[in-house]
Design an enzyme around this catalytic site. Structure first.
Site, PDB file in Angstrom:
ATOM      1  N   LEU A  49       4.805  -0.660   0.003  1.00 15.49           N
ATOM      2  CA  LEU A  49       3.560  -0.724   0.752  1.00 15.49           C
ATOM      3  C   LEU A  49       3.834  -1.360   2.107  1.00 15.49           C
ATOM      4  O   LEU A  49       4.862  -1.998   2.310  1.00 15.49           O
ATOM      5  CB  LEU A  49       2.514  -1.540  -0.009  1.00 15.49           C
ATOM      6  N   SER A  50       2.904  -1.205   3.030  1.00 11.09           N
ATOM      7  CA  SER A  50       3.121  -1.812   4.342  1.00 11.09           C
ATOM      8  C   SER A  50       3.272  -3.321   4.214  1.00 11.09           C
ATOM      9  O   SER A  50       4.051  -3.930   4.946  1.00 11.09           O
ATOM     10  CB  SER A  50       1.989  -1.456   5.306  1.00 11.09           C
ATOM     11  N   GLU A  51       2.542  -3.959   3.273  1.00  8.98           N
ATOM     12  CA  GLU A  51       2.728  -5.382   3.012  1.00  8.98           C
ATOM     13  C   GLU A  51       2.546  -5.717   1.538  1.00  8.98           C
ATOM     14  O   GLU A  51       1.724  -5.107   0.845  1.00  8.98           O
ATOM     15  CB  GLU A  51       1.769  -6.249   3.841  1.00  8.98           C
ATOM     16  N   THR A  52       3.312  -6.683   1.098  1.00  2.60           N
ATOM     17  CA  THR A  52       3.210  -7.303  -0.226  1.00  2.60           C
ATOM     18  C   THR A  52       3.122  -8.804   0.002  1.00  2.60           C
ATOM     19  O   THR A  52       3.852  -9.353   0.834  1.00  2.60           O
ATOM     20  CB  THR A  52       4.438  -6.967  -1.087  1.00  2.60           C
ATOM     21  N   HIS A  81      -4.803  -7.249   7.087  1.00  2.84           N
ATOM     22  CA  HIS A  81      -5.294  -6.721   5.808  1.00  2.84           C
ATOM     23  C   HIS A  81      -4.684  -7.468   4.624  1.00  2.84           C
ATOM     24  O   HIS A  81      -5.362  -7.686   3.615  1.00  2.84           O
ATOM     25  CB  HIS A  81      -5.112  -5.189   5.745  1.00  2.84           C
TER      26      HIS A  81
END
Length: 281
Positions: A49-52, A81
């Site tokens: 994902l774009s961020e974790t 986000h």
């Protein structure tokens, strides 16, 4: 990493949408104290994902929790986000703020969050870089975006952590028509253009992130919308407005920007959990 690790609570939260699967997901690992940098980065690479994010006990007594934010390739000091999604997960798991507002500790320091009208919102952190972009870099950016220099109404550094360069175009249609050559983008770029007067949303935003996030286009981006608002709100844009993002890649993100009387810019959106369970790391 080797062997079988401890099982921890896990949530995947869709952010900037009231409908599942139309926002930007963030993976959130609860009670992540004890995990090392290698484990966190490996899991972020695996989720892709774009961020974790990883929720930890705060080190600053003024904070309710500490947050570490990873893309598939690197750690970020702040991202929007993931901040909203992680706050949603912390509250849903039974977290109770010590004060009237939620306080997150992360790489840029303390970030305040509030809940109004059912939505979480974060106070935009200060920009760490602003002002003009050197013309040589501008030329490389517009070339990678496949547009002419005259198509750019304004361009500036708008960096609150991820390294954004903000670019303003004449219309939402021009923003949606962009087809970047991602491999040629020298930096991560956020683009904004206005929708026609009377539209549901004031502007359309796109985030091209081959560097910070290790992907091509981020669906819906809180940090970018915060920095664009700090750059443009109350001047080129209204002091408070709704932005659309993700349209070009099949999402329906909605970002609610509000400038408070004291000048603080709040960036908010709907959040909902789409996956919950346990993860062994």
């Amino acid at each position: 990493m080797s062997g079988v690790g401890e099982a921890r609570a896990f949530r995947q939260v869709d952010v900037f949408t009231a409908e599942p699967l139309l926002g930007n997901p963030v993976a959130v690992v609860h009670e992540a104290d004890g995990l090392n940098d290698e484990q966190m980065q490996a899991f972020a690479r695996w989720t892709n994902l774009s961020e974790t994010t990883f929720l930890l006990a705060p080190q600053d007594p003024a904070a309710d929790y500490r947050l570490r934010i990873f893309t598939p390739t690197t750690e970020l000091p702040f991202a929007g986000h993931p901040t909203l999604g992680s706050a949603h997960a912390w509250l849903e798991a039974g977290g109770v703020p010590a004060g009237d507002r939620l306080v997150q500790e992360c790489g840029v320091g303390l970030v305040e969050l509030r809940r109004e009208r059912g939505r979480l919102a974060f106070a935009a952190p200060d920009l760490i870089r602003s002002g003009p972009v050197e013309e040589g870099l501008v030329q490389r950016i517009v070339s990678a975006l496949g547009i002419a220099r005259d198509d750019v109404l304004d361009i500036a550094w708008a960096d609150n952590g991820p390294g954004w360069v903000g670019l303003r175009m004449e219309s939402a249609a021009a923003v949606l028509a962009l087809e970047p050559s991602y491999g040629e983008l020298p930096v991560d770029v956020g683009v904004v253009g206005p929708h026609p007067e009377g539209s549901e949303c004031a502007v359309e935003v796109r985030a091209f992130v081959p560097h910070a996030a290790g992907i091509t286009e981020d669906p819906v981006t809180g940090s970018l919308n915060a920095s664009l608002a700090q750059w443009l709100a109350g001047d080129v844009l209204p002091a408070s407005y709704v932005a659309a993002q993700g349209t070009a890649i099949g999402r329906r993100g909605r970002i609610y920007v509000e400038t408070a009387e004291d000048g603080t810019i709040w960036v908010g959106g709907d959040t909902l959990s789409t996956i919950s369970g346990r993860v062994t790391l």
